[in-house]
Design an enzyme around this catalytic site. Structure first.
Site, PDB file in Angstrom:
ATOM      1  CB  SER A   1      -8.746   1.427   5.574  1.00 13.80           C
ATOM      2  OG  SER A   1      -9.352   2.685   5.438  1.00 13.80           O
TER       3      SER A   1
ATOM      4  CE  LYS B   1      -4.012   2.036   2.406  1.00  9.82           C
ATOM      5  NZ  LYS B   1      -4.897   1.963   3.587  1.00  9.82           N
TER       6      LYS B   1
ATOM      7  CB  SER C   1      -8.209   3.994   2.561  1.00 10.90           C
ATOM      8  OG  SER C   1      -7.379   3.310   3.479  1.00 10.90           O
TER       9      SER C   1
END
Lengths: 100, 488, 493
Positions: free
Chosen positions: C183, C78, C159
């Protein structure tokens, strides 16, 4: 609680986000919508309740007073520190001239 | 001595002063990173990724900084909060990489304490006065901006960014520049005794934000101004005086004092409004979520307490108990180095009162002349004790001791060796002294007659003449005794 | 032989160890999938050479007999994790071009364990979002398509939307995520994969771009529960550089995995059964309870009375922390600088931040700034932190009555991109089931459990007591084994 255009403008200034009046105006109802929603927290009886400080019981461990013990948290890496700077000169970060 | 007052057109005004002293905590590494704290390094070399607030960087407190702040708190009899917390003070400035300063607003490490400033008639401080200290909290220092290196840019050096400070916040208990000066000097002495701050104001290790307001005696507190970052005792006193007079003049002219941040100009001794932080008043303090509460064990606090040295007030009291004059005791304890030197002198057996007199007059005089600090004294406490021992046991007189001391400073030799080599040993042979006395009295028969006729002051003349005749080596007490016997 | 990109982390690890294939073959296969899936926009930066280099090392280590726990396993990272020498932006314009001279603790642990990096995964900007529509680098598309014939591009959730999309589309066998208020779990649920957020403090936050410090936790996203256990075992561990890091040994979660829940009690929180709950969600939840009963667990009714206040409390606390955490993006030391002629320092700040932050980030900074400002701090922030205490107490009490809690992960299946982006509040409500565990710092995971009527994945959430990742993983495994979730997105990209 609710905010008006002047308040939103003031917050934007405090947050250092340049915001044209139109954007400020657009944010007023958005923020008020959110604030009206979070206002329901006021109905919770919190008598005698301490605000949370640490979500998991855990004692803070302090660092020993040793210089550069770990390069990741130590000094003497000026090139790294300045590598991404938009305006570095003579080993300094440059910013627009400040009058104190 | 009357109280300090500003005399305006409408009458006398009282000045109310509080000081927020930022003292750099003595530590090797910064408060939340492992970067060094040494003064004078190349720009941005003592900066870690943490201090530069790189994305994802996190603070971890340095135990030594906490320890020193606790020791300082104990030294001012303050309450130590075993549970404290760090808060973020949010504002934007080029010397503040994180966009917030990690400080302690809601739960400081050290609570209520006090220190005592000493009576000083010359400065208008009639008696000892206790000045309250509201709190001591630990926080990060900011970086440094340089404005004169480039035509359109200011340069940022983050070497100081993240260095540990104690903010020591006094109560508004001071009423004159002299009291503020005395408070600062006393606080500095305590910090230096404790070893928690080197007190070096030139290098910025200690600086004060000066809060000043004025009021007519007996009235409510006036609006205060805060003059930032004043970095010497003298400047603090100047800033207070200027600010007090300015405020009085302003009020008397029908104006009102704004609660504002001001800057002191050391060249002119004046203050002015600080432009750059005008709109930074809403700091949005909240607990730093990167840190847990700071919880101290009883053992930790006990260890801090046990490690405290004897502090200035206690040391002074001990000296006075040794029959040292209050003045000398004050002088000897004002700086930790002098006190340590003097303690070392006492440790090797010197007698208190004589030693105090000698250190405060002879040693300090000589060092002053040579431009040396006591740490650089060419004469060690051991060597000084040897010299003082020779005086005490009557081997040399006080005046010869001065000569011996000079030679010690020049040669580095020991006192006994110098006395021996130079033949300065005091004459304590009563026979020789009597011979000299007789000779002097015979040569000054007229003066003897005057003396016997009631001019008692001439006794000193005879002593001086005998001493001179014996090249200063005669034991003064024996000379006195012999003269008294002869003159009746 | 099955295509290498169909293998799980455990299968890659074991197959490589057994000599079934080389690590380089694995890396090349995934690199090819990444390169072939740009339509999903899951990656901001692709790093095929990093993956290959790690693979070569893995093959050498195999020859030398020095294999590491994740040798031969390439993963996606990420873009919230700082990666040394590789651009790290948190999907923002303000950090565009920022190349960290340091590596986050979690990513370093993964590399040290032999893993390779396929690239930096797209995400909601500064991890603020539930649909991956706030990225400066464009929306991530879910590989899933609804079977209603609309063919609309779907949100992968957020997210960690890039992570979810990439794992679901077999661009990587696993990826890192971070979870502040759902998330990891919500995008996992939206894309039919598994993901676990561990106890707050299990994974070091050092080097992860901060959103809300008291909530942020890293965790793995993968195709199954076992892979989550393997990855988490590598990612977790005490870090002296993070003052909130837990100083606890890291259990061998993989070794202790077992789906036999006899003697365990599973709590069903009645407050999670919202009025008007989606029927498919409700049905899946009931089915999940039945599956856990089948695994030997006893179902108990529990109450978490302050549940309805969790989301509003979160939307005070998280923006407040974010408003401060994001103050460092000021155009001085790194990232974007917007400096017009004659502008002063404060003008530069305001212009830089206006240009560098997206609308949602600005909105949250504004909320956070407001709730911390003079006169409002106690009414908002302090009150929210008190409510947070009550929420944590609710859980603590519940865990005196049960071992784990079963709930839906999200109130709906994936929605179409653009469908909810006009109404921030509607978007926030997506995390209604995820946020309470975040506020209490508890471990929680999502496992795929069913398909919606439109053929889209639905996830079930297991919430555990603090430090009990094992209990969460075991219950997750029991669900996984019984749900038999084999559906996958048909390749269209």
């Amino acid at each position: 609680m609710s905010v008006d255009q002047a308040t939103v403008g003031k917050i934007a200034k405090l947050a250092r986000i340049a915001m044209p009046d139109d954007d400020v105006a657009a944010l007023v109802p958005e923020l008020n919508n959110i604030l009206a929603w979070v206002d329901q927290l006021a109905e919770v009886d919190v008598t005698g309740v301490e605000p949370m400080t640490a979500v998991i019981p855990n004692r803070m461990v302090l660092r020993a007073d040793v210089v550069d013990a770990d390069p990741l948290t130590g000094g003497n890496r000026r090139d790294d520190i300045l590598a991404n700077a938009p305006a570095a000169q003579h080993g300094f970060f440059g910013v627009p001239k400040v009058i104190e | 001595m009357s109280e300090y007052r500003i005399h305006g057109e409408t009458g006398a005004w009282e000045v109310v002063i509080g000081l927020e002293v930022h003292a750099q905590i003595t530590s090797n590494a910064k408060l939340f990173s492992g970067a060094a704290t040494a003064f004078g390094a190349e720009p941005n070399t003592q900066v870690s990724l943490v201090d530069a607030a790189m994305p994802g960087m996190l603070p971890v407190p340095n135990v030594e900084c906490i320890r020193q702040a606790v020791r300082t708190g104990l030294a001012i009899d303050a309450q130590i909060n075993a549970w404290s917390r760090f808060d973020r003070k949010n504002y934007f400035y080029a010397d503040l990489p994180q966009g917030y300063q990690i400080s302690q607003l809601y739960h400081p490490l050290v609570g209520e304490g006090a220190l005592t400033i000493d009576a000083d008639a010359k400065a208008g401080i009639a008696e000892d006065k206790r000045i309250g200290i509201e709190r001591i909290h630990v926080e990060q220092d900011a970086g440094k901006l340089m404005h004169d290196q480039h035509p359109t840019m200011s340069f940022v050096d983050l070497n100081r960014s993240g260095v540990a400070l104690m903010e020591i916040v006094s109560r508004p208990d001071m009423r004159s520049p002299a009291e503020a000066g005395a408070y600062l000097r006393k606080l500095r002495a305590i910090l230096r005794y404790v070893g928690s701050c080197d007190g070096n104001m030139e290098e910025g290790s200690m600086r004060a934000d000066v809060n000043v307001s004025v009021r007519k005696v007996g009235e409510e507190l006036g609006t205060r101004t805060e003059t930032k970052n004043v970095n010497s005792v003298r400047f603090v006193m100047q800033a207070i005086e200027y600010e007090a007079k300015r405020q009085v003049a302003l009020i008397e002219a029908g104006g009102k004092v704004d609660q504002e941040t001001r800057l002191f100009n050391p060249d002119s001794g004046t203050t002015r409004t600080m432009r750059s932080k005008e709109d930074a008043h809403d700091y949005r303090y909240f607990p730093d979520p990167d840190l847990l509460p700071l919880e101290l064990s009883e053992d930790f606090i006990a260890e801090c307490r046990a490690s405290l040295p004897e502090l200035p007030d206690a040391k002074r009291a001990r000296y006075i108990a040794l029959d040292i004059s209050a003045y000398n005791a004050q002088v000897l304890t004002a700086e930790v180095e002098s006190a340590r030197w003097f303690d070392a002198l006492l440790d090797v057996g010197a007698e208190g009162k004589g030693a105090a007199n000698w250190v405060t007059s002879e040693l300090f005089g000589a060092l002053n002349r040579l431009g040396l600090s006591i740490d650089q004294s060419p004469v060690s406490p051991g060597a000084a004790a040897e010299l003082l021992g020779l005086v005490a046991d009557g081997t040399i007189s006080g005046s010869i001791a001065k000569q011996v001391f000079e030679k010690m400073l020049e040669s580095g030799d020991g006192a006994a060796a110098i006395v021996e080599r130079e033949g300065l040993k005091q004459e304590s042979d009563t026979g020789a002294i009597e011979v000299a006395v007789d000779a002097i009295l015979a040569a000054n028969a007229d003066k003897v007659a005057e003396y016997q006729g009631g001019k008692a002051a001439l006794f000193g003349f005879f002593v001086g003449q005998v001493m001179k005749a014996m090249q200063g080596k005669a034991n003064p007490k024996l000379v006195n005794d012999a003269l008294k016997a002869r003159l009746g | 032989m099955t295509s290498l990109t169909e293998l799980t982390v455990a299968q890659i690890r074991d197959g490589h160890r057994a000599g079934d294939f080389s690590a380089v073959e694995v890396a090349e296969a995934f690199n090819a999938n990444v390169a072939g899936a740009r339509a999903l926009n899951a990656f901001i930066v692709e790093t095929p050479e990093h993956a290959l280099h790690a693979a070569e090392q893995a093959d050498a280590d195999r020859a030398a007999g020095t294999l590491k726990p994740l040798s031969a396993v390439p993963i996606g990272m990420k873009d919230l994790f700082a990666t040394k020498g590789v651009q790290t932006t948190a999907a923002s314009h303000i950090l565009e071009g920022f190349v960290p001279p340091y590596e986050s603790t979690v990513s370093q642990k993964l590399w040290d364990a032999g893993a390779g990096m396929l690239g930096k995964l797209n995400m909601d900007q500064f991890a603020m979002g539930s649909s991956n529509e706030t990225s400066y680098f464009g929306n991530v598309l879910s590989p899933w398509r609804s079977n209603d014939g609309s063919n609309a591009a779907l949100a992968p959730g957020g997210s960690s939307g890039g992570s979810a999309s990439a794992v679901a589309a077999r661009l990587c066998p696993a990826a890192t995520g971070t979870d502040t208020g759902g998330s990891i779990r919500q995008p996992a649920a939206f894309t039919g994969i598994s993901g676990i957020k561990p106890t707050y403090g299990r994974c070091s936050r050092w080097g992860i771009v901060a959103f809300a410090s008291s909530l942020d936790q890293a965790g793995p996203m993968a195709r199954d529960v076992r892979d989550c256990a393997i990855l988490l075992g590598v990612m977790a561990g005490h870090d002296a550089k993070d003052a909130t890091s837990l100083n606890l040994p890291v259990p061998d979660w993989e070794a202790a995995l077992q789906a036999d829940l006899r003697g365990k009690k599973v709590g069903i929180p009645r407050e999670y059964r919202l009025d008007g709950m989606d029927a498919a969600i409700a049905a899946m939840w009931d089915k999940g309870a039945a599956m856990l009963t089948d695994a030997g667990a006893e179902i108990v009714d529990i109450t978490l009375p302050h549940t309805k206040y969790a989301l509003p409390a979160y939307y005070i606390i998280a923006p407040a922390e974010a408003s401060s955490n994001l103050a460092r993006y000021d155009g001085v030391r790194y990232g974007l600088r917007d400096l017009s002629d004659g502008a002063g320092l404060q003008d530069m700040y305001a212009a830089t931040r206006a240009a560098g932050f997206g609308a949602e980030v600005k909105r949250r900074i504004m909320i956070g700034t407001y709730v911390l400002s003079a006169g409002f701090y106690d009414a908002y922030y302090t009150q929210a932190q008190k409510v947070r205490t009550l929420i944590a107490r609710d859980f603590a009490h519940a865990f005196t009555q049960c071992d784990v809690i079963l709930a839906p992960t999200a109130p709906s299946a994936a929605f179409a991109l653009g469908e909810r982006s006009a109404d921030p509040l509607a978007m926030y409500l997506n995390d209604v089931f995820a946020v309470p565990a975040s506020l209490a710092g508890l471990p929680a995971m999502s496992v795929p459990a069913a398909l919606s009527a439109d053929g889209l994945p639905l996830g079930l959430q297991i919430i555990g007591n603090m430090f009990d990742e094992q209990g969460v993983l075991n219950a997750g495994l029991a669900l996984e084994q019984r749900a038999g979730f084999t559906a996958r997105a048909e390749k269209w990209w």
